[in-house]
Write a protein that holds these residues in place. Structure first.
Motif, PDB file in Angstrom:
ATOM      1  N   ASP A  15       1.080  -1.295  -0.083  1.00 26.38           N
ATOM      2  CA  ASP A  15      -0.057   0.043  -0.193  1.00 26.38           C
ATOM      3  C   ASP A  15       1.066   1.319  -0.114  1.00 26.38           C
ATOM      4  O   ASP A  15       2.088   1.182   0.316  1.00 26.38           O
ATOM      5  N   ILE A  16       0.476   2.125  -0.385  1.00 26.44           N
ATOM      6  CA  ILE A  16       1.141   3.555  -0.276  1.00 26.44           C
ATOM      7  C   ILE A  16       0.680   4.289   0.827  1.00 26.44           C
ATOM      8  O   ILE A  16      -0.405   4.144   1.305  1.00 26.44           O
ATOM      9  N   VAL A  17       1.805   4.984   1.409  1.00 30.38           N
ATOM     10  CA  VAL A  17       1.398   5.727   2.486  1.00 30.38           C
ATOM     11  C   VAL A  17       1.209   7.140   2.309  1.00 30.38           C
ATOM     12  O   VAL A  17       2.121   7.788   1.612  1.00 30.38           O
ATOM     13  N   LEU A  18       0.245   7.641   2.511  1.00 35.03           N
ATOM     14  CA  LEU A  18      -0.394   8.911   2.230  1.00 35.03           C
ATOM     15  C   LEU A  18      -0.327   9.914   3.612  1.00 35.03           C
ATOM     16  O   LEU A  18      -0.309   9.427   4.873  1.00 35.03           O
ATOM     17  N   PHE A  29       1.792   6.207  11.166  1.00 38.60           N
ATOM     18  CA  PHE A  29       1.511   5.897  12.660  1.00 38.60           C
ATOM     19  C   PHE A  29       1.946   4.162  12.904  1.00 38.60           C
ATOM     20  O   PHE A  29       1.795   3.194  12.176  1.00 38.60           O
ATOM     21  N   GLY A  30       2.476   3.920  14.219  1.00 40.61           N
ATOM     22  CA  GLY A  30       2.924   2.612  14.419  1.00 40.61           C
ATOM     23  C   GLY A  30       1.645   1.611  14.638  1.00 40.61           C
ATOM     24  O   GLY A  30       1.809   0.569  14.255  1.00 40.61           O
ATOM     25  N   GLY A  31       0.624   2.343  15.156  1.00 38.69           N
ATOM     26  CA  GLY A  31      -0.993   1.383  15.157  1.00 38.69           C
ATOM     27  C   GLY A  31      -1.179   1.023  13.672  1.00 38.69           C
ATOM     28  O   GLY A  31      -1.923   0.020  13.428  1.00 38.69           O
ATOM     29  N   ASN A  32      -1.191   1.867  12.701  1.00 39.23           N
ATOM     30  CA  ASN A  32      -1.280   1.584  11.178  1.00 39.23           C
ATOM     31  C   ASN A  32      -0.635   0.246  10.947  1.00 39.23           C
ATOM     32  O   ASN A  32      -1.039  -0.542  10.215  1.00 39.23           O
ATOM     33  N   VAL A  33       0.746   0.245  11.131  1.00 40.35           N
ATOM     34  CA  VAL A  33       1.624  -0.812  10.767  1.00 40.35           C
ATOM     35  C   VAL A  33       1.021  -1.974  11.670  1.00 40.35           C
ATOM     36  O   VAL A  33       1.049  -2.990  11.163  1.00 40.35           O
ATOM     37  N   MET A  34       0.734  -1.779  12.874  1.00 42.39           N
ATOM     38  CA  MET A  34       0.473  -3.074  13.741  1.00 42.39           C
ATOM     39  C   MET A  34      -0.954  -3.636  13.072  1.00 42.39           C
ATOM     40  O   MET A  34      -1.154  -4.922  12.781  1.00 42.39           O
ATOM     41  N   ALA A  35      -1.929  -2.887  12.348  1.00 32.44           N
ATOM     42  CA  ALA A  35      -3.106  -3.321  11.928  1.00 32.44           C
ATOM     43  C   ALA A  35      -2.823  -4.024  10.589  1.00 32.44           C
ATOM     44  O   ALA A  35      -3.458  -5.191  10.164  1.00 32.44           O
ATOM     45  N   TYR A  36      -1.903  -3.496   9.785  1.00 26.92           N
ATOM     46  CA  TYR A  36      -1.424  -4.127   8.521  1.00 26.92           C
ATOM     47  C   TYR A  36      -1.084  -5.384   8.786  1.00 26.92           C
ATOM     48  O   TYR A  36      -1.195  -6.555   8.164  1.00 26.92           O
ATOM     49  N   ILE A  37      -0.200  -5.703  10.052  1.00 28.85           N
ATOM     50  CA  ILE A  37       0.572  -6.867  10.282  1.00 28.85           C
ATOM     51  C   ILE A  37      -0.371  -7.807  10.730  1.00 28.85           C
ATOM     52  O   ILE A  37      -0.275  -8.971  10.276  1.00 28.85           O
ATOM     53  N   ILE A  73       4.674   0.616   1.746  1.00 28.22           N
ATOM     54  CA  ILE A  73       4.709  -0.267   2.837  1.00 28.22           C
ATOM     55  C   ILE A  73       4.338  -1.679   2.102  1.00 28.22           C
ATOM     56  O   ILE A  73       3.529  -1.912   1.479  1.00 28.22           O
ATOM     57  N   CYS A  74       5.299  -2.462   2.266  1.00 28.92           N
ATOM     58  CA  CYS A  74       5.268  -3.689   1.769  1.00 28.92           C
ATOM     59  C   CYS A  74       5.496  -4.822   3.044  1.00 28.92           C
ATOM     60  O   CYS A  74       6.361  -5.070   3.590  1.00 28.92           O
ATOM     61  N   LEU A  75       4.573  -5.630   2.979  1.00 29.00           N
ATOM     62  CA  LEU A  75       4.481  -6.861   4.183  1.00 29.00           C
ATOM     63  C   LEU A  75       4.332  -8.065   3.450  1.00 29.00           C
ATOM     64  O   LEU A  75       3.624  -8.352   2.434  1.00 29.00           O
ATOM     65  N   GLU A  76       5.044  -9.067   4.142  1.00 24.71           N
ATOM     66  CA  GLU A  76       5.099 -10.501   3.795  1.00 24.71           C
ATOM     67  C   GLU A  76       4.984 -11.203   5.006  1.00 24.71           C
ATOM     68  O   GLU A  76       5.779 -11.137   5.933  1.00 24.71           O
ATOM     69  N   GLY A  77       4.117 -12.195   4.973  1.00 23.35           N
ATOM     70  CA  GLY A  77       4.036 -13.094   6.153  1.00 23.35           C
ATOM     71  C   GLY A  77       3.805 -14.377   5.697  1.00 23.35           C
ATOM     72  O   GLY A  77       3.146 -14.591   4.637  1.00 23.35           O
ATOM     73  N   TYR A  78       4.026 -15.450   6.757  1.00 14.47           N
ATOM     74  CA  TYR A  78       3.693 -16.666   6.452  1.00 14.47           C
ATOM     75  C   TYR A  78       3.786 -17.526   7.694  1.00 14.47           C
ATOM     76  O   TYR A  78       4.563 -16.959   8.629  1.00 14.47           O
ATOM     77  N   TYR A  90       5.138 -15.210  11.093  1.00 12.84           N
ATOM     78  CA  TYR A  90       6.228 -14.288  10.993  1.00 12.84           C
ATOM     79  C   TYR A  90       5.741 -13.277   9.735  1.00 12.84           C
ATOM     80  O   TYR A  90       5.396 -13.669   8.613  1.00 12.84           O
ATOM     81  N   VAL A  91       5.897 -12.035  10.195  1.00 10.36           N
ATOM     82  CA  VAL A  91       5.805 -10.903   9.218  1.00 10.36           C
ATOM     83  C   VAL A  91       6.817 -10.024   9.288  1.00 10.36           C
ATOM     84  O   VAL A  91       7.292  -9.403  10.194  1.00 10.36           O
ATOM     85  N   LYS A  92       7.186  -9.567   8.007  1.00  9.46           N
ATOM     86  CA  LYS A  92       8.254  -8.813   7.612  1.00  9.46           C
ATOM     87  C   LYS A  92       7.805  -7.698   6.856  1.00  9.46           C
ATOM     88  O   LYS A  92       6.943  -7.776   6.025  1.00  9.46           O
TER      89      LYS A  92
END
Length: 169
Positions: A15-18, A29-37, A73-78, A90-92
């Motif tokens: 997603d793009i950070v606006l 915001f750290g909370g936004n990152v947490m929600a994505y994770i 912001i690019c997230l990858e999890g498995y 694990y999420v990177k």
């Protein structure tokens, strides 16, 4: 139960950070990152278990560098490990400069999910099989992280019992 490859649960989100996503410093915001994770990890866990899941714990979230307005912001999890009814995911998280293509690691996280049946009761999950070097690395440390989670859970239960006894006095 037939085992599954870690890659079968792999989930990617970009997603793009606006500006509305950011704080006073122009970083997400750290909370936004947490929600994505949590979202990426939930999808990975559901792909592995092919059932509903609930977040049981977020063991760690290590912020390494900020993500700026205008970056992706690019997230990858498995699923990196499984127990009887639970899965460690694990999420990177990386930031990508969309003009140069440069990426950098910004956060890592471990979450635990429990698979649920149609009655919302814990249900068994398939064992996970790591294949890549990264998956094998995550899997190798997972048993120790699992034991630490169990220990914290037991300590929390004991504290709750003690607090209940003290409250009754």
């Amino acid at each position: 139960m037939k085992e599954k490859k870690a890659s079968e649960s792999r989930t990617v989100l970009t997603d793009i950070v606006l500006p509305p996503d950011t704080n006073y410093y122009g970083t997400i915001f750290g909370g936004n990152v947490m929600a994505y994770i949590d979202k990426v990890a939930s999808i990975a866990a559901m792909r592995h278990a092919r059932s509903m899941v609930v977040t049981a714990s977020s063991d760690s979230l290590d912020f390494i560098s900020p993500i700026q307005t205008g970056e992706a912001i690019c997230l990858e999890g498995y699923v990196s490990y499984t127990s009887h009814t639970s899965m460690e995911v694990y999420v990177k998280v990386e930031a990508e400069n969309l003009l140069t293509g440069e990426r950098r690691l910004t956060a890592t996280s471990y979450l635990t999910f429990v698979a649920l049946d149609e009655n919302r009761k814990p249900t068994p999950v398939p064992p996970v099989v790591p294949e890549t070097e990264e998956e094998k690395y995550q899997y190798a440390g997972a048993q120790e992280r699992h034991e630490q989670r169990q220990k914290r859970r037991q300590e929390r239960k004991e504290r709750q019992k003690l607090e209940a006894l003290m409250k009754d006095q």
